[in-house]
Design an enzyme around this catalytic site. Structure first.
Site: not given
Ligand code: GUN
Ligand code: ZN
Length: 648
Positions: A84, A119, A186, A269, A271, A274
């Site tokens: 970016d 931009d 944006a 969860c 994973c 967790c």
């Protein structure tokens, strides 16, 4: 280079080729902060990452290393790296001290695979004049980036604040230029304020005017609860700084919302993190270790959701997933409802047949594109004088019509001998009996209890039909259920339609008015499946005209069938026109590539059966379209038609 593999609504799975790498889309790009130690994102499933060139540029040490080693080594990722430009810093701090040309050249110098011009992210609800002025600068900078880049691929961000016409203008202008990816910019302030409704307006205005052949990146949308919705709007790429930002703040992401660690009694969860830790253990750890573990959980769930979204597209059940996700928060439900207003645009891209059955999951389902498309396509059938509305029995409907139809009613006494038989059912409203084996009419499920919206939906459809027929008669059951108030008792109808009637109706519905007469005119021999009783093959005078696909009831024309369609449907109906160069390949039955297509019928949708012709409208082959007309014409590479047979 981007190629579409599967489609559902505006969503698509695809392969995005960047150099030698192939990235599966929709893809999640973890944000790597240059100079900070990060998780090994590749081990979580990251095929592409994003980092910030401006931050690298501003730090003497990082800049020096990046120029010497390249950005890949600097951030420790050997796959495609997007950079970016510092626009975000521009939006946050108002000013930055580097020119557009300098930052584009710098990104190329450090070896970014995809760079971004500078931009201007105009915030939502900015004054129109400001949004317009910013947009001019964004477009100028996009052009300048094109002239200063050498080999690097380029992002070009769609701006225009919350003004749909500015977003569309920006998207249209950028699509005329040679960019590789279109981020939609944006939107972060909209996400932060839960203004998902406006997010839908912004994304849909942008996507409407962006070329379907290029991937779209929804910038700054890293929360997994948004992925399904955003993909259904046509977004292909996401970046996640969220996994780390939320972790820093002791917050756990899930596809249905966010959990604060200090409120958790159970891990949310399955994973590794967790399963191996309790909330209390995490609380007791030192900050850095806890942050990394929560960030790991956040990445696990984010990638799992991206995979689920890709699977849903391939199954054709993306909207069922969107429906589930958007019930997690009322603002998301607003967004989902807003999206359902874009039926006309979505219909252009949604495939006509899918692997999954349509599930009714609530009144929103009534506004799904399959229902919208059905009501537009009903006009393809020839009108009869009278209409009979029957209760819905089991599917396929025509096989379950009971001997005793019970009482029938009309508005006034009737004397008509030409009837169209339709079943009344949710979610499609009215379904001609002849179409009961066609997708999606035997492939859908809805609950047996009616909600008020469905009741109103049906009665308003029937009210509209009253102007279109000389008479309507309804079964007592339909009359009662939908409060139609038909008073005159009439004789129960005698339901009768032939196999030919069925074939003609399906052909008209599938290919358009007149196709049925063209295909099924002769002395027909109809071969049915012994097991299911369904029509499988249709011959006329010993020549095969068509086969009927078991999975969705679609007519697959034989060479003879295609010739009949071709000679009776006016150009350009059902046609894909290919150039001279590709003619011999088409005749041999080879697949058709986008670069050879000159023109095509605007009504072609993905999974439609099509006629492949040359510029003189000579029939060369038949095939199945993999894409819709907009895509066929926009792509300049990749396969667009799977050819079934060429002219022998
Ligand atoms: N990151 C989040 N939003 C934006 C945006 O609008 N432009 C750029 N370049 N980066 C972003
Ligand atoms: Zn977890």
């Amino acid at each position: 280079m981007f190629e579409i593999k599967n489609k559902d609504n505006l969503g698509r799975t695809g392969i995005f080729k960047i150099g030698d790498s192939k990235v599966k889309t929709p893809a999640l790009m973890p944000v790597i902060h240059p100079g900070k130690v990060s998780l090994d994102v590749k081990s979580f499933g990251a095929e592409i990452v994003i980092t910030n060139a401006y931050i690298i540029y501003k730090n003497d040490k990082l800049r020096d290393l990046a120029l010497r080693w390249g950005v890949h080594k600097l951030i420790g990722f050997d796959g495609p790296v997007v950079t970016d430009s510092g626009s975000f810093q521009l939006a946050e701090y108002g000013d930055i001290d580097i020119s557009n040309r300098e930052i584009v050249e710098f990104q190329e110098d450090i070896g970014a695979d995809i760079g971004t011009s500078l931009d201007i992210p105009t915030p939502p609800y900015a004054p129109y004049k400001k949004a317009e002025k910013d947009l001019e600068i964004t477009l100028e900078r996009a052009k300048e980036a094109l002239s200063s880049r050498k080999n690097m691929m380029l992002n070009s961000v769609v701006q225009g604040s919350t003004y749909a016409n500015l977003r569309r203008r920006c998207a249209r202008e950028l699509s005329r230029m040679d960019f590789d990816v279109h981020p939609i910019g944006a939107v972060v302030p909209l996400l932060e304020s839960y203004d998902y409704k406006s997010l839908v307006e912004v994304v849909m205005a942008s996507v409407e005017c962006l070329p379907p052949s290029r991937p779209r990146h929804l910038m700054g949308a890293g929360h997994p609860m948004l992925f399904a919705l955003a993909v259904a709007m046509g977004c292909d790429l996401f970046d996640s700084a969220a996994y780390m930002l939320y972790a820093n703040d002791d917050r756990l992401l899930t596809p249905s919302g966010t959990y604060k660690l200090d409120g958790l009694k159970e891990m949310p969860c399955s994973c590794n993190v967790c399963v191996e830790h309790t909330p209390q253990e995490l609380q007791a750890m030192d900050k850095d270790k806890r942050r990394d573990l929560i960030a790991a959980h956040n990445l696990y769930v984010s990638f799992a959701e991206i995979r689920r979204v890709r699977q849903a597209i391939s199954d054709g059940s993306l909207m069922e997933l969107v429906d589930q996700r958007c019930r997690a928060h009322p603002r998301l439900l607003d967004a989902y409802r807003r999206l359902l207003n874009y039926q006309e645009l979505i219909e252009k891209y949604d495939p006509v047949s899918k692997k999954s059955a349509f599930f009714y999951t609530g009144p929103e389902s009534l506004k799904r594109v399959e229902v919208y498309r059905h009501h537009r396509r009903l006009n393809r059938l020839p009108k009869k004088r009278g209409l009979v509305l029957l209760s819905a029995y089991n599917k396929p409907y025509s096989r379950h019509v009971p001997e005793d139809l019970g009482e029938f009613f009309s508005q006034a006494p009737v004397e008509i001998d030409e009837w169209q038989f339709m079943v009344v059912d949710i979610p499609f409203g009215i379904i001609p009996l002849e179409l009961d084996e066609f997708y999606p009419f035997s492939q859908n499920e809805s609950p047996s209890t009616l909600d008020v919206e469905s009741e109103n939906f049906i009665s308003s459809i029937i009210k509209k039909l009253e102007g279109e027929y000389e008479a309507i008669i309804v079964s007592g059951d339909v009359n009662r259920r939908f409060n139609l108030g038909f008073k005159f008792r009439v004789e129960p109808p005698h339901i009768k339609f032939s196999d030919r009637d069925r074939l003609v109706a399906v052909a008209d519905y599938q290919f358009g008015k007149g196709a049925g007469k063209a295909l099924f005119n002769g002395n027909l021999q109809i071969i049915k499946s012994k097991k299911t009783g369904r029509i499988r093959y249709v011959y006329a005078d010993d020549e095969l005209i068509a086969s009927i696909r078991t999975s969705d009831g679609f007519i697959i024309p034989s060479w003879k069938g295609a010739s009949l369609l071709h000679s009776s449907l006016d150009y350009p109906r059902c046609r894909v026109v290919v150039n001279e160069e590709s003619e011999p390949f088409a005749r041999e039955g080879k697949n058709i590539f986008a670069k050879f297509v000159i023109e095509c019928d605007k009504n072609i949708r993905a999974n439609d059966e099509v006629l492949i012709v040359n510029e003189d409208d000579e029939l060369l082959a038949t095939g199945k379209s993999l894409l819709c007309s907009e895509e066929i014409l926009d792509f300049s590479h990749g396969q667009v038609i799977k050819t079934r047979r060429g002219r022998r």
